[in-house]
Design a protein around this motif. Structure first.
Motif, PDB file in Angstrom:
ATOM      1  N   SER A  50     -27.678 -35.039 -11.230  1.00  0.00           N
ATOM      2  CA  SER A  50     -27.634 -36.134 -11.203  1.00  0.00           C
ATOM      3  C   SER A  50     -29.466 -36.442 -10.914  1.00  0.00           C
ATOM      4  O   SER A  50     -30.150 -36.911 -11.019  1.00  0.00           O
ATOM      5  N   TYR A  51     -29.764 -35.000 -10.113  1.00  0.00           N
ATOM      6  CA  TYR A  51     -31.361 -34.771 -10.293  1.00  0.00           C
ATOM      7  C   TYR A  51     -32.497 -34.755 -11.029  1.00  0.00           C
ATOM      8  O   TYR A  51     -33.174 -36.016 -11.283  1.00  0.00           O
ATOM      9  N   ALA A  84     -38.626 -37.969   1.594  1.00  0.00           N
ATOM     10  CA  ALA A  84     -37.383 -38.740   2.267  1.00  0.00           C
ATOM     11  C   ALA A  84     -36.116 -38.620   1.932  1.00  0.00           C
ATOM     12  O   ALA A  84     -35.033 -38.666   2.145  1.00  0.00           O
ATOM     13  N   ALA A  85     -36.004 -38.246   0.733  1.00  0.00           N
ATOM     14  CA  ALA A  85     -34.701 -38.276  -0.153  1.00  0.00           C
ATOM     15  C   ALA A  85     -33.749 -37.092  -0.295  1.00  0.00           C
ATOM     16  O   ALA A  85     -32.664 -36.959  -0.073  1.00  0.00           O
ATOM     17  N   GLY A  86     -34.377 -35.877   0.373  1.00  0.00           N
ATOM     18  CA  GLY A  86     -33.331 -34.804   0.861  1.00  0.00           C
ATOM     19  C   GLY A  86     -33.201 -35.065   2.825  1.00  0.00           C
ATOM     20  O   GLY A  86     -32.342 -34.531   3.245  1.00  0.00           O
ATOM     21  N   GLY A  87     -33.960 -35.808   3.265  1.00  0.00           N
ATOM     22  CA  GLY A  87     -33.677 -36.020   4.316  1.00  0.00           C
ATOM     23  C   GLY A  87     -32.276 -36.793   4.764  1.00  0.00           C
ATOM     24  O   GLY A  87     -31.457 -36.863   5.463  1.00  0.00           O
ATOM     25  N   LEU A  88     -32.602 -38.145   3.677  1.00  0.00           N
ATOM     26  CA  LEU A  88     -31.054 -38.473   3.456  1.00  0.00           C
ATOM     27  C   LEU A  88     -30.250 -37.917   2.575  1.00  0.00           C
ATOM     28  O   LEU A  88     -28.469 -38.301   3.581  1.00  0.00           O
ATOM     29  N   ILE A 103     -24.498 -38.333  -0.807  1.00  0.00           N
ATOM     30  CA  ILE A 103     -25.438 -37.101  -1.614  1.00  0.00           C
ATOM     31  C   ILE A 103     -26.492 -37.519  -2.852  1.00  0.00           C
ATOM     32  O   ILE A 103     -26.872 -37.048  -3.616  1.00  0.00           O
ATOM     33  N   LEU A 104     -25.309 -37.671  -3.421  1.00  0.00           N
ATOM     34  CA  LEU A 104     -25.320 -38.139  -5.382  1.00  0.00           C
ATOM     35  C   LEU A 104     -26.420 -39.364  -5.556  1.00  0.00           C
ATOM     36  O   LEU A 104     -27.459 -38.639  -5.758  1.00  0.00           O
ATOM     37  N   TRP A 105     -26.570 -40.450  -4.444  1.00  0.00           N
ATOM     38  CA  TRP A 105     -27.187 -41.025  -4.165  1.00  0.00           C
ATOM     39  C   TRP A 105     -28.766 -40.455  -4.272  1.00  0.00           C
ATOM     40  O   TRP A 105     -29.841 -41.271  -4.641  1.00  0.00           O
ATOM     41  N   GLN A 110     -34.518 -38.516  -5.549  1.00  0.00           N
ATOM     42  CA  GLN A 110     -34.479 -37.178  -5.595  1.00  0.00           C
ATOM     43  C   GLN A 110     -35.552 -37.593  -6.892  1.00  0.00           C
ATOM     44  O   GLN A 110     -36.564 -36.697  -7.243  1.00  0.00           O
ATOM     45  N   GLY A 111     -34.916 -37.515  -7.870  1.00  0.00           N
ATOM     46  CA  GLY A 111     -35.267 -36.877  -9.214  1.00  0.00           C
ATOM     47  C   GLY A 111     -35.763 -38.352  -9.661  1.00  0.00           C
ATOM     48  O   GLY A 111     -36.774 -37.835 -10.719  1.00  0.00           O
TER      49      GLY A 111
END
Length: 400
Positions: A50-51, A84-88, A103-105, A110-111
């Motif tokens: 997904s990334y 920010a996405a890593g923190g989520l 996690i997928l979202w 992140q991607g």
């Protein structure tokens, strides 16, 4: 290399290192995620894929924007989004009862951030230096940082997962913010002496490049995509194989790092050596793909289950890929004018990310049927890349 630019280059090199860690660091943790989250192998592979998938679609946009508004103005927001996405993802894994979808979202976000980072690094290196020897050396260092991230990631991911399986998600914001600070403070992009080309003439110039030189440009795109497909396919396969043999933790990470160490060393040595030798770049690329194909063919025909044999052959195959990558990077970067470099290189990065995205799910699907067919398919892919490089890449053809 210009001494004043070494700090700039070191800062830039943290970007591919961080973006690689953000993805490859999760590979050794995938089997653990399967157990904790109650998902199958294909669903687990989507955490990696997904990334890359979202990046494939947005890289051309960020490449175009980097040509229009500047490289740093695209890279810096991208690094913040990755953080920010890593923190989520870390929050979801730590506090949610059923975190898989979130996690997928977060990996998709992140991607999107990654699409603004590593793909813009390659043209940025081309912008920093006037001497083509320095450009080749710089691209070799960037590719080495990328591959060093792959070497470090299995060990680091495995070590962090000893604390808890979700800790690698929390490491991503820290890594991205370090890159953000270094790039913001130290990277000084040369100022343009002329205004950006208006939109329609710019689009026409891109069309003209592909019309005149598209044959060898698309050949390089294909070679880069195949490299990533083979690399991430073999990494996922090796991770699953080691898990089945009861090898996990830091020991597993260390074994995963062995083939990647060959990739990293070969990229650094070749990038440092090739200079402006365009014909040599082509033939090193051809030879590198043939070496990788021969090693994968050997594994497919031998049908050996020995960990030492598998890692040994993959180490040699990775040396071949590591030698080829900085050569095809340099041929493309040095063959495109600065005004169109970000856009043309962005499509190259998109296809590389396509290879990253396709490798793990393809591997998860095929190894349950036949490991030999898996090896032979990757062998055929590398052999096809060598033929493409041999017959279609023409180093003397330039877009200038």
């Amino acid at each position: 290399m210009e001494s004043k630019k070494k700090r700039d280059l070191a800062s830039i090199a943290t970007i591919p290192l961080g973006m690689t860690l953000a993805n490859s660091m999760l590979i050794p943790v995938i089997p653990m995620m399967q157990k904790v989250l109650g998902i199958n192998s294909l669903q687990a592979s989507l955490i990696i894929t997904s990334y890359a998938v979202i990046a494939i679609f947005f890289i051309p946009v960020t490449g175009y924007l980097s040509d229009r508004i500047g490289r740093k103005k695209v890279i810096l927001p991208g690094l913040l989004l990755v953080a920010a996405a890593g923190g989520l993802a870390g929050w979801a894994a730590t506090f949610c009862d059923h975190p898989y979808r979130l996690i997928l979202w977060s990996r998709l976000l992140q991607g999107l951030g990654a699409a603004a980072c590593f793909p813009v690094v390659l043209p940025l290196v081309g912008d920093l230096f006037r001497n083509e020897d320095d450009v080749s050396n710089g691209l070799g260092i960037v590719e080495t940082a990328n591959t060093f991230g792959k070497v470090l990631s299995p060990v680091l991911g495995s070590a962090l997962a000893l604390w808890a399986w979700y800790i690698p998600f929390w490491a991503i914001p820290a890594i991205s913010l370090i890159s953000f600070i270094l790039v913001a403070a130290w990277v000084k992009v040369p100022k343009e002496s002329k205004q950006a080309m208006p939109f329609k003439p710019f689009v026409d110039s891109i069309k003209s490049i592909y019309r005149q030189k598209g044959r060898w440009i698309w050949a390089i795109y294909a070679a880069g995509g195949i490299s990533m497909f083979v690399l991430f396919g073999t990494l996922f396969f090796l991770s699953e194989t080691l898990e089945q043999k009861g090898i996990d933790g830091i020991g597993k990470g260390g074994l995963l790092a062995i083939p990647l160490a060959g990739l990293c060393t070969a990229s650094w040595l070749v990038g440092k050596w090739i200079g402006q030798k365009k014909q040599l770049m082509k033939w090193i690329g051809v030879a590198g793909f043939l070496v990788a194909a021969a090693c994968l063919l050997g594994l497919g025909l031998l049908k050996k289950d020995s960990t030492i044999v598998i890692i040994g052959f993959l180490f040699a195959a990775s040396i071949g890929l590591g030698a080829a990558l900085p050569c095809i990077d340099a041929l493309l970067t040095e063959g495109i004018d600065k005004e169109q470099r970000g856009t043309v290189m962005s499509f190259y990065s998109s296809i590389r990310f396509l290879g990253v995205a396709a490798g793990p799910p393809f591997t998860a699907w095929i190894i349950s049927r036949s490991p030999s067919v898996f090896y032979l398919t990757l062998c055929a892919s590398c052999f096809a890349a060598s033929l493409v490089a041999w017959f279609l890449i023409k180093p003397e053809q330039r877009s200038r």
